[in-house]
Design a protein around this motif. Structure first.
Motif, PDB file in Angstrom:
ATOM      1  N   ARG A   1       0.819  -1.225   0.000  1.00  0.00           N
ATOM      2  CA  ARG A   1       0.000   0.000   0.000  1.00  0.00           C
ATOM      3  C   ARG A   1       0.849   1.270   0.000  1.00  0.00           C
TER       4      ARG A   1
ATOM      5  N   ALA B   1      -0.714   1.534  -6.424  1.00  0.00           N
ATOM      6  CA  ALA B   1      -1.176   0.174  -6.127  1.00  0.00           C
ATOM      7  C   ALA B   1      -2.384   0.242  -5.213  1.00  0.00           C
ATOM      8  N   SER B   2      -3.379  -0.539  -5.503  1.00  0.00           N
ATOM      9  CA  SER B   2      -4.582  -0.585  -4.677  1.00  0.00           C
ATOM     10  C   SER B   2      -4.677  -1.963  -4.030  1.00  0.00           C
ATOM     11  N   VAL B   3      -4.756  -1.983  -2.704  1.00  0.00           N
ATOM     12  CA  VAL B   3      -4.831  -3.239  -1.959  1.00  0.00           C
ATOM     13  C   VAL B   3      -6.060  -3.192  -1.057  1.00  0.00           C
ATOM     14  N   PRO B   4      -7.113  -3.951  -1.381  1.00  0.00           N
ATOM     15  CA  PRO B   4      -8.305  -3.969  -0.526  1.00  0.00           C
ATOM     16  C   PRO B   4      -7.978  -4.489   0.867  1.00  0.00           C
TER      17      PRO B   4
ATOM     18  N   ASP C   1      -4.426  -4.656  -6.922  1.00  0.00           N
ATOM     19  CA  ASP C   1      -5.006  -4.155  -8.172  1.00  0.00           C
ATOM     20  C   ASP C   1      -4.085  -3.087  -8.746  1.00  0.00           C
TER      21      ASP C   1
ATOM     22  N   ARG D   1      -4.923  -7.836 -11.768  1.00  0.00           N
ATOM     23  CA  ARG D   1      -4.969  -8.186 -10.337  1.00  0.00           C
ATOM     24  C   ARG D   1      -4.008  -9.325 -10.035  1.00  0.00           C
TER      25      ARG D   1
END
Length: 345
Positions: free
Chosen positions: A265, A270-273, A283, A309
């Motif tokens: 993160r 970068a997208s990290v749920p 993502d 992903r």
């Protein structure tokens, strides 16, 4: 290499191998394997069901459940990306002759979303027959299905005469994450498929659990599908060892996943749920294969679970001492590919 492609890549520990080597065995097709019988009694007790059947894989467990519950032309209601429809080679259509209806989006859904997709009993509709939930949900990033929603879904299903099936391949992780027992999580379901070779680290095997009559039918379907094995106590012993020694440590996998997610993160772009269990989703604005390759060059194996992903899965073969190393390597790999700029997915 640090292999984080899946929690299926683990190898039996020396103690597990010894337990397997010492297993008392017999011919299970004749009902004479004492170690398999012990495992089936134990997993039935753990899940709170009357009976259980050892099967080679979660796919076979899910598909036997569909064979037990449906007739050809029936409909099975699932969450988006459910394993029984997405990762089982079209077996539901091939063996049971069922079709799948998706409720909600993102893998999880609620009672209202279930109600919306239940078709009325007209001759020109497929007959809704099963509601199949997945907990934790793989393609949703290891998300836990909230038990309040599960119970509400079960009430709607019962009102329509529908059967409830749980794909609980990673139910051990859901139990640790929620503090609820496995039996509590299984209570609303008629049948449950649960895995020994993922979070628990056994080399082979799952179990299908349910009432005694269903499991008698399931044993015949297992034989039909080629799963009637012989001296399976060797495999059952690995699962027993995993149940007795590897359940308590699952919280370590969840902590490792959170540490890896936090490191990634920090990389802009970068997208990290949110991480709920042992699966991290990354993502990206670039092709997933870019990060897979960059991570490999730094000694970490991960897998693509979509065009943009990447999935990272922690497990018992990731020592605590190497979590920081894996996190740093994945963060560096992510930074490298995002610095290069977008490439076609």
């Amino acid at each position: 290499m640090i292999d984080l492609r899946s929690d299926t890549v683990t190898r039996p520990t020396a103690a597990m191998r010894e337990a397997m080597a010492r297993a008392e065995v017999g011919d299970d097709v004749y009902g004479e394997d004492p170690t398999a019988e012990r495992l089936e009694r134990l997993i039935a007790e753990i899940t709170g069901k009357a009976a259980a059947l050892f099967v080679p894989s979660g796919t076979m467990g899910n598909q036997i459940a569909l064979l037990c519950h449906t007739q050809r032309g029936d409909e099975v209601i699932i969450g988006e990306g459910a394993h029984c429809a997405f990762y089982e080679s079209g077996a539901g259509a091939a063996w049971s002759g069922v079709q799948f209806e998706i409720a909600g989006r993102g893998g999880l859904f609620g009672p209202d979303e279930l109600q919306e997709v239940i078709k009325p009993p007209y001759d020109y509709h497929p007959r809704p027959r099963v509601v199949a939930l997945e907990n934790t949900h793989n393609r949703a990033g290891g998300r836990v299905f909230p038990q309040r929603d599960v119970r509400a879904i079960a009430e709607v299903a019962r009102a329509h005469g529908l059967v409830m099936h749980l794909d609980g391949a990673r139910l051990w992780n859901a139990s640790v994450a929620t503090g609820l027992s496995v039996a509590q999580l299984c209570e609303p379901f008629d049948t449950v498929s649960i895995c020994f070779s993922k979070g628990l680290g056994a080399p082979v095997g799952s179990a299908l659990c349910g009432d005694a009559e269903t499991i008698v039918r399931a044993r015949r379907f297992r034989k039909m599908l080629g799963g009637g094995m012989r001296q399976i106590g060797v495999l059952a012993a690995g699962a027993l060892y995993a149940l007795e020694h590897h359940r308590a440590r699952l919280a370590e996998d969840h902590a490792a996943a959170r540490a890896i997610a936090e490191a990634i993160r920090e990389v802009p772009g970068a997208s990290v749920p949110e991480v709920e269990t042992n699966i991290v989703q990354v993502d990206l604005p670039v092709a997933a294969g870019e990060l897979v390759a960059a991570a490999r060059s730094r000694g970490v194996l991960v897998g693509a679970s979509g065009a943009r992903r990447v999935r990272v899965v922690t497990h018992l073969d990731l020592p605590a001492a190497r979590v920081a190393e894996a996190a740093a390597a994945l963060a560096a790999a992510t930074r490298e590919v995002l610095t290069r700029g977008a490439t076609p997915a």
